[in-house]
Motif scaffolding. Structure first.
Motif, short mmCIF file in Angstrom:
data_model
loop_
_atom_site.label_atom_id
_atom_site.label_comp_id
_atom_site.label_asym_id
_atom_site.label_seq_id
_atom_site.Cartn_x
_atom_site.Cartn_y
_atom_site.Cartn_z
N SER A 1 0.81 -1.23 0.00
CA SER A 1 0.00 0.00 0.00
C SER A 1 0.84 1.27 0.00
O SER A 1 0.40 2.30 -0.52
N LEU A 2 2.04 1.24 0.58
CA LEU A 2 2.87 2.43 0.67
C LEU A 2 4.12 2.28 -0.18
O LEU A 2 4.75 1.20 -0.20
N HIS A 3 4.50 3.38 -0.87
CA HIS A 3 5.66 3.36 -1.76
C HIS A 3 6.59 4.52 -1.39
O HIS A 3 6.13 5.66 -1.22
N VAL B 1 -3.44 2.88 -1.56
CA VAL B 1 -4.62 2.24 -0.97
C VAL B 1 -5.19 3.17 0.10
O VAL B 1 -4.45 3.76 0.89
N GLN B 2 -6.53 3.29 0.11
CA GLN B 2 -7.17 4.11 1.13
C GLN B 2 -7.23 3.36 2.47
O GLN B 2 -7.02 2.15 2.54
N GLY B 3 -7.54 4.13 3.51
CA GLY B 3 -7.69 3.54 4.85
C GLY B 3 -6.49 3.82 5.74
O GLY B 3 -5.61 4.63 5.41
N LEU B 4 -6.47 3.14 6.88
CA LEU B 4 -5.38 3.31 7.84
C LEU B 4 -4.21 2.42 7.42
O LEU B 4 -4.31 1.19 7.41
N GLN C 1 1.32 4.98 11.85
CA GLN C 1 0.16 4.77 11.00
C GLN C 1 -0.34 6.10 10.47
O GLN C 1 -0.25 7.13 11.16
N VAL C 2 -0.88 6.07 9.27
CA VAL C 2 -1.39 7.27 8.63
C VAL C 2 -2.73 6.94 7.96
O VAL C 2 -2.91 5.84 7.44
N CYS C 3 -3.67 7.89 8.00
CA CYS C 3 -4.98 7.70 7.40
C CYS C 3 -4.97 8.24 5.97
O CYS C 3 -4.69 9.43 5.74
N VAL C 4 -5.26 7.38 5.01
CA VAL C 4 -5.24 7.75 3.59
C VAL C 4 -6.69 7.89 3.12
O VAL C 4 -7.49 6.96 3.27
#
Length: 395
Positions: free
Chosen positions: A326-328, A356-359, A383-386
């Motif tokens: 999800s993270l790049h 990707v959306q979400g936490l 953690q980050v909220c997307v």
């Protein structure tokens, strides 16, 4: 026929006379004790029960000459015998020159009880008769010292990702009243060690006033438990030195003050509380800055802090960035960070984007020490909220 009941003052006088007569008839009572107001209620029995640890034991000692002769060189000594020591509680060790008939030598002794178990109060009196004969007698009074409170502590380590200081420590203290009577909890405080500052978390602000979380009643009923919470932060001079807080550190000690039914005050201090600081290995990575919410497929920035926790060895570090589902990571992976001296730190700005959306959890950082060929892995750093880019993110 009308009968008038006796007046209250007549009843009191009758009761007082009966009590005085009982004292005069009691062979174990000192002659004239009813005049001295030293009756059965104030006479210490040989085994008079229990006292609680932290309370102050107080006793009134009266030596009365009930003979018709003057005695000389009277020495009154009061000692308290515990399982480990013998303490002299007498206010003065000097002898009184003489004691006339029907006269007294009075003393009041105090002792803060600091040991659990059997205690014996030893009262010894020596004197010389008119005929020059040396006389001596002793009396023993036994009592038990019990533990009034059961104290349990728990430590919680919290990482301060968005702060430059070392981790905060939360202390939870559970205090249980194990006596048979209610207690008024006057004070429960934490005295921190020189390495920490402490903030009490046992009150809230209501209408501009500080109100305790325990309500208006500060009483602790028998067998009830109350929980106290404290937050400790290392002082700046210690937080900047990463190696100092490693291993076992002294947090401080609890100071507990209470009052019992009749207002007697008790006080206990725990021994120094210690906790095992979390181990970070030789290299620690923490976050200095990260947004709470970011837009989908838009770059965002974080700031990392890398600390050499070794007190002796200089490190030559290489940073690798591994993408997740999800993270790049944006930037060059495998770049040299250069040499990092013992107990020193460097801050590093990095860029990511999420597909990707979400936490989402920030993971995939790898630090390699080229000297020892050792790799340190850092996953689930934060953690980050997307959210969708259609939703405006407030900066």
């Amino acid at each position: 026929m009308e009968v008038n009941p006796p007046k209250q003052e007549h009843l009191l006088a009758l009761k007082g006379e009966l009590f005085n007569q009982l004292m005069r008839d009691d062979p174990s009572t000192v002659n004239g004790a009813e005049i001295l107001m030293l009756g059965e209620m104030l006479t210490l029995p040989q085994n008079f029960g229990n006292i609680f640890l932290g309370e102050t034991f107080s006793s009134y000692i009266s030596v009365h000459n009930d003979s018709n002769q003057v005695v000389k060189d009277i020495l009154v000594k009061a000692d308290l015998q515990t399982s480990s020591q013998r303490l002299n509680l007498s206010a003065s060790n000097a002898a009184v020159a003489e004691l006339k008939p029907d006269c007294c030598i009075d003393d009041v002794i105090h002792h803060e009880v600091k040991e659990i178990g059997t205690h014996i109060l030893v009262c010894a009196v020596s004197y010389t008769t008119q005929g020059g004969e040396k006389m001596y007698f002793r009396k023993f009074f036994k009592f038990q010292v019990l533990k009034p409170l059961d104290v349990k502590t728990k430590f919680y380590n919290a990482e301060s990702d968005l702060s430059s200081v070392t981790d905060e420590v939360f202390l939870e203290a559970q205090i249980q009243n194990i006596t048979t009577s209610p207690m008024f909890m006057e004070k429960v405080s934490l005295e921190p060690s020189i390495m920490y500052n402490v903030a009490e978390l046992n009150s809230v602000s209501q209408a501009g006033e500080c109100v305790t979380t325990f309500g208006s009643r500060a009483y602790l009923q028998p067998m009830d438990t109350r929980q106290y919470l404290y937050c400790l932060k290392p002082k700046k001079e210690f937080a900047e030195k990463a190696g100092i807080i490693k291993g076992v550190t002294v947090i401080g000690k609890l100071d507990i003050v209470w009052k019992t039914n009749l207002g007697e005050r008790g006080r206990l201090q725990t021994s120094q509380l210690q906790r095992m600081a979390p181990g970070y290995g030789d290299v620690r990575l923490s976050l200095e800055a990260i947004p709470d919410t970011v837009n989908l497929e838009e770059p965002f920035h974080i700031t990392c802090k890398i600390t050499n926790c070794s007190s002796e060895r200089t490190m030559d570090l290489v940073l690798e960035m591994c993408n997740t589902n999800s993270l790049h990571w944006c930037g060059i992976s495998g770049r040299q960070l250069g040499k990092l001296h013992p107990s020193s730190s460097l801050c590093l700005a990095l860029t990511l984007l999420s597909s990707v959306q979400g936490l989402q959890s920030v993971s995939g950082l790898r630090l390699t020490d080229t000297f020892l060929k050792r790799t340190y892995e850092y996953d689930d750093i934060a953690q980050v909220c997307v959210v969708s880019s259609a939703i405006k993110v407030e900066s």
